[in-house]
Design an enzyme around this catalytic site. Structure first.
Site, mmCIF file in Angstrom:
data_model
loop_
_atom_site.group_PDB
_atom_site.id
_atom_site.type_symbol
_atom_site.label_atom_id
_atom_site.label_comp_id
_atom_site.label_asym_id
_atom_site.label_seq_id
_atom_site.Cartn_x
_atom_site.Cartn_y
_atom_site.Cartn_z
ATOM 1 N N TRP A 139 -18.001 -19.538 3.935
ATOM 2 C CA TRP A 139 -19.360 -19.021 4.126
ATOM 3 C C TRP A 139 -19.389 -17.935 5.208
ATOM 4 O O TRP A 139 -20.162 -16.982 5.112
ATOM 5 C CB TRP A 139 -20.337 -20.156 4.462
ATOM 6 C CG TRP A 139 -19.937 -21.002 5.643
ATOM 7 C CD1 TRP A 139 -20.329 -20.826 6.934
ATOM 8 C CD2 TRP A 139 -19.067 -22.148 5.646
ATOM 9 N NE1 TRP A 139 -19.752 -21.787 7.740
ATOM 10 C CE2 TRP A 139 -18.980 -22.612 6.985
ATOM 11 C CE3 TRP A 139 -18.356 -22.824 4.653
ATOM 12 C CZ2 TRP A 139 -18.217 -23.729 7.355
ATOM 13 C CZ3 TRP A 139 -17.584 -23.932 5.027
ATOM 14 C CH2 TRP A 139 -17.524 -24.369 6.360
ATOM 15 N N LYS A 140 -18.529 -18.065 6.205
ATOM 16 C CA LYS A 140 -18.567 -17.091 7.297
ATOM 17 C C LYS A 140 -18.073 -15.717 6.838
ATOM 18 O O LYS A 140 -18.690 -14.695 7.116
ATOM 19 C CB LYS A 140 -17.759 -17.599 8.487
ATOM 20 C CG LYS A 140 -18.433 -18.787 9.172
ATOM 21 C CD LYS A 140 -17.896 -19.047 10.552
ATOM 22 C CE LYS A 140 -18.853 -19.961 11.321
ATOM 23 N NZ LYS A 140 -18.477 -20.092 12.742
ATOM 24 N N ASP A 177 -5.152 -4.868 10.510
ATOM 25 C CA ASP A 177 -5.441 -4.200 9.232
ATOM 26 C C ASP A 177 -5.569 -5.312 8.199
ATOM 27 O O ASP A 177 -4.574 -5.854 7.733
ATOM 28 C CB ASP A 177 -4.284 -3.251 8.898
ATOM 29 C CG ASP A 177 -4.505 -2.472 7.610
ATOM 30 O OD1 ASP A 177 -5.518 -2.720 6.927
ATOM 31 O OD2 ASP A 177 -3.658 -1.612 7.292
ATOM 32 N N HIS A 194 0.811 -1.217 0.000
ATOM 33 C CA HIS A 194 0.000 0.000 0.000
ATOM 34 C C HIS A 194 0.847 1.270 0.000
ATOM 35 O O HIS A 194 0.392 2.331 0.400
ATOM 36 C CB HIS A 194 -0.965 0.004 1.184
ATOM 37 C CG HIS A 194 -2.091 -0.960 0.994
ATOM 38 N ND1 HIS A 194 -1.898 -2.320 0.992
ATOM 39 C CD2 HIS A 194 -3.415 -0.760 0.753
ATOM 40 C CE1 HIS A 194 -3.062 -2.920 0.780
ATOM 41 N NE2 HIS A 194 -3.990 -2.012 0.632
ATOM 42 N N GLY A 227 -0.153 -6.328 14.138
ATOM 43 C CA GLY A 227 0.584 -5.091 13.932
ATOM 44 C C GLY A 227 1.880 -5.006 14.723
ATOM 45 O O GLY A 227 2.564 -3.984 14.711
ATOM 46 N N ILE A 259 -2.686 -2.874 16.073
ATOM 47 C CA ILE A 259 -3.467 -2.586 14.857
ATOM 48 C C ILE A 259 -3.698 -3.843 14.023
ATOM 49 O O ILE A 259 -2.747 -4.449 13.527
ATOM 50 C CB ILE A 259 -2.749 -1.544 13.962
ATOM 51 C CG1 ILE A 259 -2.545 -0.225 14.726
ATOM 52 C CG2 ILE A 259 -3.557 -1.284 12.690
ATOM 53 C CD1 ILE A 259 -1.825 0.841 13.915
#
Lengths: 338, 338
Positions: free
Chosen positions: B231-232, B179, B47, B302, B177
């Site tokens: 499915w969950k 993410d 990112h 994190g 964190i």
């Protein structure tokens, strides 16, 4: 008694309320009986009568204190803290839900943390209640350590909770409700495959070498169920636990696991009053979103509940003789008139 | 240029701010450059610079409107609605985070819905910002349809978003964190296995027959990545999408997927000021919970960020020659001085 039994809603809830009468005042006994009965009528049999004997057992062992009332210990504009004082979990969770919905009327969004509480039975019950009052709803609980963290040492003990999470939206006529634990399979489901000598359809835990496995018996015996998405669900489980402890001021999975049995869990209830932003238009918008899902061939969570409920309201529900016998044993053992 | 490059934080952020200068005023260019640079320094290379060329491309195609400012359209005690007006996603998400943190100061918990916004780059950035101001933080975005719903017909198109979710707690010295997207693997990761001719380590999507598969190439080519927990995670993806649309008044995954490219996504930012309940004691309680996790051999989400950051702050970061060339191509193509 070897035949299955058939009950109407009124029959089952009245019978259960009678069985609970030695422990609770009339109103509370009825409220608890309704929560057990609704689970059966909505088709969520894992959280209905099958849990009734355990509830009685926990009362008898003083893990559930039948007389304690939850008390409000803190309140800011949008955040309330409730101490469940080891009272019956479903009644405290229902009280917390009611407070969250009421608070959300004024602040738009409200958070209620509930500490020192017991098993709430079926999370979807509280979600349904909040959604029926026009709220979006996000709620979760922490639990005993019953999940293996991904990447933990082979043979090490379960260290995470399956931390059930429920999310709901007030669609009409029936709310949309996701009601899920973070384990890929519940131990009840794993046991079912084990008893049928079948492997799990997808990996649902770890074997003794620490590898992902579909071996139901090994996972059941080693308490080594895995989280959804392996490393991802492990992280999510940790976060929901930490949030539950920090937002309720209560115990974490690690601390709960030092109690005898599963006691003093921590829960979070977030209600958001959609009218605040949308006025009445939220009904139309939700209907539009459901229509999009239908066009994409998607089923939304909880879609089967209304179908189950309709069928059961019309036909009553069947209860396996063995399940009912366990209920009777629980109340007979304790001298409850049955 | 065939060698990898090495940058200090100041070098990289200044260079990127210069590349962004033709599009944004000085402050905004610096703010955006810092978000890209921080991702690299925290070790989240998926990112960081790798997304820079796409960001420039989206500006050039007018998918990102560089001049539009987000505007507040609604506010109740704890709920604010912001219209991102197709402006740069990271700036609007940063503004929404700031508003959520400020609102939480008075109401304890605050919800900000952000509609009509663009890709926010790295979710963890906003989580870190909120946590550094003493807030627990829950935030997510919906996306283009890029996940196959579990149980959908073999060969049918992706109909769910991977709907990234971030949860943070203000631990010291570094926030905790999580993410994560709801896909088991990102397409970037799947492509990596594909290019190395390796199968995925666990099933990460569906083959043409609709069965779970580890075949990276087939999953990549068929846009058939799966959700965590099959499915969950499919259910969780639907709920986060519906909540994002209803809490922000913005578009759903289905609607976003009709846009050219990924535009007009909906985001939710929930901030909870822990001091409201705990006073200063939340620091000690979080340290205690971290100490319990350490004793159980658990790593929290994190935990690697701070290590990565320390290493990069001391040594600078290396950028692959090909990644940097793509950044240069993006700015050269558009006539930006480089």
């Amino acid at each position: 008694m070897t035949h299955d039994l058939k009950f109407s809603y009124a029959q089952l809830s009245t019978t259960l309320a009678n069985y609970l009468a030695p422990y609770f005042d009339k109103h509370k006994a009825q409220q608890l009986a309704a929560i057990f009965t609704e689970a059966e009528f909505d088709g969520i049999t894992t959280h209905g009568l099958k849990r009734f004997p355990r509830f009685i057992e926990e009362i008898e062992k003083n893990m559930v204190n039948t007389q304690n009332q939850p008390s409000i210990e803190f309140q800011s504009a949008g955040w309330m803290l409730i101490n469940g004082k080891q009272g019956p979990g479903p009644l405290s969770a229902a009280f917390a839900t009611e407070q969250a919905v009421t608070l959300a009327e004024s602040s738009g969004i409200a958070l209620v943390g509930l500490k020192n509480t017991n098993h709430w039975l079926r999370p979807g019950h509280y979600a349904k209640t909040a959604a029926q009052q026009g709220c979006a709803f996000i709620s979760w609980t922490n639990t005993l350590a019953n999940l293996k963290a991904h990447g933990s040492e082979a043979g090490s003990a379960a260290s995470l909770g399956n931390n059930p999470l429920v999310i709901a939206l007030p669609a009409s006529p029936d709310p949309i409700i996701l009601d899920t634990a973070l384990s890929q399979f519940s131990y009840g489901k794993i046991q079912h495959y084990m008893e049928n000598n079948e492997p799990l359809p997808v990996p649902g835990g770890y074997d003794k070498e620490g590898d992902l496995s579909t071996d139901a018996e090994s996972i059941f015996n080693n308490l080594s169920a895995s989280a959804i998405g392996w490393w991802k669900g492990s992280g999510l489980s940790i976060m929901l636990d930490l949030l539950a402890a920090m937002l309720s001021g209560g115990q974490s999975v690690n601390e709960i696991s030092k109690n005898p049995g599963e006691q003093n869990v921590s829960q979070v209830f977030i209600a958001i009053k959609l009218e605040k932003l949308w006025g009445d238009a939220y009904h139309d918008r939700l209907a539009e979103l459901q229509s999009q899902m239908r066009a994409s061939g998607l089923h939304w969570p909880g879609q089967s509940l209304a179908r189950n409920r309709k069928h059961h309201d019309e036909n009553g529900i069947s209860v396996a003789a063995s399940t009912w016998q366990a209920v009777l044993n629980a109340v007979h053992d304790t001298g409850t008139p049955a």
